[in-house]
Design a protein around this motif. Structure first.
Motif, PDB file in Angstrom:
ATOM      1  N   SER A  33       0.857  -1.190   0.000  1.00  0.00           N
ATOM      2  CA  SER A  33       0.000   0.000   0.000  1.00  0.00           C
ATOM      3  C   SER A  33       0.890   1.236   0.000  1.00  0.00           C
ATOM      4  O   SER A  33       2.102   1.141   0.160  1.00  0.00           O
ATOM      5  N   ALA A  34       0.236   2.373  -0.085  1.00  0.00           N
ATOM      6  CA  ALA A  34       0.938   3.640   0.120  1.00  0.00           C
ATOM      7  C   ALA A  34       1.253   3.797   1.603  1.00  0.00           C
ATOM      8  O   ALA A  34       0.578   3.195   2.447  1.00  0.00           O
ATOM      9  N   THR A  39      -2.569   8.309   0.921  1.00  0.00           N
ATOM     10  CA  THR A  39      -3.739   8.334   0.020  1.00  0.00           C
ATOM     11  C   THR A  39      -4.735   9.401   0.484  1.00  0.00           C
ATOM     12  O   THR A  39      -5.295  10.117  -0.340  1.00  0.00           O
ATOM     13  N   GLU A 117       1.115   4.508  -3.993  1.00  0.00           N
ATOM     14  CA  GLU A 117       1.630   3.138  -4.126  1.00  0.00           C
ATOM     15  C   GLU A 117       2.881   3.116  -5.002  1.00  0.00           C
ATOM     16  O   GLU A 117       3.783   2.305  -4.793  1.00  0.00           O
ATOM     17  N   TYR A 179      -3.836  -1.650  -5.006  1.00  0.00           N
ATOM     18  CA  TYR A 179      -4.807  -0.568  -5.233  1.00  0.00           C
ATOM     19  C   TYR A 179      -4.915  -0.075  -6.681  1.00  0.00           C
ATOM     20  O   TYR A 179      -6.007   0.097  -7.181  1.00  0.00           O
ATOM     21  N   ARG A 193     -10.939   2.636  -2.127  1.00  0.00           N
ATOM     22  CA  ARG A 193     -10.154   2.747  -0.901  1.00  0.00           C
ATOM     23  C   ARG A 193     -10.008   1.379  -0.219  1.00  0.00           C
ATOM     24  O   ARG A 193     -10.942   0.589  -0.156  1.00  0.00           O
ATOM     25  N   GLY A 194      -8.793   1.167   0.286  1.00  0.00           N
ATOM     26  CA  GLY A 194      -8.496  -0.117   0.911  1.00  0.00           C
ATOM     27  C   GLY A 194      -8.225  -1.214  -0.112  1.00  0.00           C
ATOM     28  O   GLY A 194      -8.126  -2.391   0.228  1.00  0.00           O
ATOM     29  N   GLY A 195      -8.088  -0.834  -1.381  1.00  0.00           N
ATOM     30  CA  GLY A 195      -8.031  -1.799  -2.474  1.00  0.00           C
ATOM     31  C   GLY A 195      -6.791  -2.678  -2.551  1.00  0.00           C
ATOM     32  O   GLY A 195      -6.766  -3.627  -3.329  1.00  0.00           O
ATOM     33  N   SER A 196      -5.780  -2.389  -1.754  1.00  0.00           N
ATOM     34  CA  SER A 196      -4.580  -3.244  -1.824  1.00  0.00           C
ATOM     35  C   SER A 196      -4.874  -4.679  -1.395  1.00  0.00           C
ATOM     36  O   SER A 196      -4.252  -5.620  -1.887  1.00  0.00           O
ATOM     37  N   ASP A 197      -5.824  -4.853  -0.485  1.00  0.00           N
ATOM     38  CA  ASP A 197      -6.227  -6.217  -0.094  1.00  0.00           C
ATOM     39  C   ASP A 197      -6.788  -6.950  -1.311  1.00  0.00           C
ATOM     40  O   ASP A 197      -6.525  -8.136  -1.521  1.00  0.00           O
TER      41      ASP A 197
HETATM   42  N1  ASP Z   1      -3.620   3.288  -0.267  1.00  0.00           N
HETATM   43  C1  ASP Z   1      -4.984   2.926  -0.577  1.00  0.00           C
HETATM   44  C2  ASP Z   1      -5.913   3.505   0.477  1.00  0.00           C
HETATM   45  O1  ASP Z   1      -5.467   4.135   1.417  1.00  0.00           O
HETATM   46  C3  ASP Z   1      -5.164   1.458  -0.717  1.00  0.00           C
HETATM   47  C4  ASP Z   1      -4.900   0.627   0.517  1.00  0.00           C
HETATM   48  O2  ASP Z   1      -4.253   1.101   1.449  1.00  0.00           O
HETATM   49  O3  ASP Z   1      -5.315  -0.528   0.536  1.00  0.00           O
HETATM   50  O4  ASP Z   1      -7.088   3.367   0.337  1.00  0.00           O
END
Ligand code: ASP
Ligand code: ADP
Ligand code: MG
Length: 436
Positions: A33-34, A39, A117, A179, A193-197
């Motif tokens: 992730s970043a 982000t 990222e 992401y 958002r949260g897309g790295s999972d």
């Molecule tokens: N950096 C992105 C976010 O903050 C993706 C992630 O962290 O999963 O949403």
């Protein structure tokens, strides 16, 4: 192995990640992730640009740049690595400053969001180089793609990723960005958002990985939201279905859609803690033995829509016509309950609410209740486990319930309440359904 924002958010954490990935005995693909906060900062830059406030946007770019200028000297020691990092930062912050000058649109906004990222993976790759650890940096934009409905193209991702991997036949360690992806127009886009999972699960499915490890800042999926409930504990095992339900209905530890790719290819998912790598965490796999209520999650920002039509509800085809309205506006429905004269549904994407309501009025009286929350109680065979449902309902006696959905699957009960009762509901259920 996927590492989230806090896991890479400080120089010493990045060093820890380096140690964790080099312990692995199998070929490993690392998704990053970043850095935490980045982000959000990029969202802030985009928002300032969207309102044409270039001065504020510039201030925000400069303050983010300052953060990275403090970060890299602590991360890297050798002059060569530091020069490398300076060049990386220059490249990406120059790009942000150029984007500042051109007229703003949504594609530019997504380009801005992608910088986090790109920065974290390049800095991490430089750290590995400094330690003489051989790795290949695979640009996610070369293989992660989504279609015109913003759905990941797993087949294509798999083909493209395999081509990329085959270009490094002797390599055992790969780094890529979570992401970010390309959309059907070939523009830079993201998995929300949260897309790295989600990236991690897609990539694990694409290469048929032996395991998909999601490393974060907590020791696994807890049985309730640790941000609002005092007493919670990690869950040792979850089935894919249970985990998918929890992720979708608000357990922030996982992106809402992140389970299906792993489930489709039967890749076990482990949730692990970068801050405490020895902790057991949570194992998510196809079958689990334990039954009964395992966890509770909540999703707010929900709107309930009730359509009352004494005339038509019992007619066949009525529900189809209602659902077609939602389909036309690409708006997913989360919960449904019906009675003889009415149907209630919930949505969380309000972009087309007005048009949807307008069209639904053709069928009867329409009522809209905004600011609702879905409380989701999850557990293997929860529906069939003696006493489970009564314990859930008893815990909620003091809270007005708007909808209940039960029986759709064997592992979940969903309850809709006004969002003002969300925390109270999570707390009462915590005491009422778990034995402590
Ligand atoms: N950096 C992105 C976010 O903050 C993706 C992630 O962290 O999963 O949403
Ligand atoms: P990352 O940056 O590693 O992706 P996130 O902040 O997205 O991390 O997810 C981890 C956070 O999710 C935890 O710190 C915790 O506060 C929150 N969280 C919410 N619900 C749960 C839950 N049921 N179990 C564990 N963590 C949860
Ligand atoms: Mg996350």
């Amino acid at each position: 192995m996927k590492f989230g924002g806090t896991s890479v958010g400080r120089p010493e954490r990045m060093h820890q990640v380096k140690d964790l990935i080099t312990r692995s005995t199998e070929p490993t693909l690392v998704v990053l992730s970043a850095l935490s906060g980045t982000t959000n900062a990029l969202v802030g830059i985009g928002e300032a640009l969207a309102t044409a406030d270039k001065i504020l946007a510039k201030e925000r770019i400069d303050s983010l740049y300052a953060h990275y200028l403090n970060f890299y000297p602590e991360l890297l020691k050798s002059p060569a690595a530091r020069t490398n990092a300076e060049n990386i930062l220059k490249e990406h912050f120059e790009l942000l400053n150029i984007l500042l000058k051109i007229s703003f649109n949504e594609a530019i906004q997504r380009d801005i969001l992608a910088q986090g990222e790109l920065l974290s993976t390049k800095l991490f790759h430089t750290l590995l180089e400094e330690f003489g650890i051989s790795s290949a940096l695979l640009p996610a934009l070369d293989f992660m793609s989504i279609d015109e409905n913003s759905e990941p193209e797993l087949g294509k991702i798999s083909e493209q990723l395999k081509v990329k991997l085959s270009q490094h036949p002797d390599q055992r360690l790969f780094i890529t960005q979570g992401y970010i992806c390309k959309n059907h127009r070939g523009e830079v886009d993201n998995l929300k958002r949260g897309g790295s999972d989600y990236t991690a699960s897609l990539v694990a499915a694409a290469v048929q990985a032996s395991v998909c490890e999601i490393w974060t800042d907590i020791d696994g999926m807890h049985n309730n939201d640790p941000r609002v409930v005092d007493r919670t504990r990690p869950i040792a095992e979850l089935s894919f279905d249970e985990a998918a339900e929890l992720a979708y209905f608000g357990a922030k530890i996982l992106h809402p859609a992140s389970i299906w790719p792993a489930q489709l290819h039967n890749v076990p998912v482990r949730l692990l803690n970068t801050m405490d790598p020895a902790a057991a965490g949570t194992l998510i796999k196809a079958e689990v033995a334990e039954t009964g209520v395992k966890a509770i999650a909540a999703k707010d920002g929900i709107t309930a829509i009730n359509i009352k039509s004494s005339r038509m509800l019992l007619a066949y085809g009525f529900l189809r016509r209602i659902f077609e309205v939602f389909e036309a506006y690409k708006t997913p429905i989360d919960m449904i309950t019906t009675s003889e004269v009415a149907v209630s549904v919930t949505i969380d994407d309000l972009s087309h609410l007005d048009q949807i309501v307008e069209e639904l009025r053709r069928f009867g009286t329409v009522e809209v209740d905004p600011n609702q929350a879905i409380i989701c109680v999850v557990g293997n065979q929860v529906a069939e486990t003696k006493g489970s449902i009564s314990a859930v309902m008893d815990s909620l006696v003091d809270i007005p319930i708007r909808m209940v959905s039960f029986g759709g699957s064997k592992h979940n009960v969903s309850i809709l309440v006004d969002a003002q009762y969300k925390v109270q509901a999570l707390k009462s259920l915590n005491e009422g359904v778990f034995s402590w």
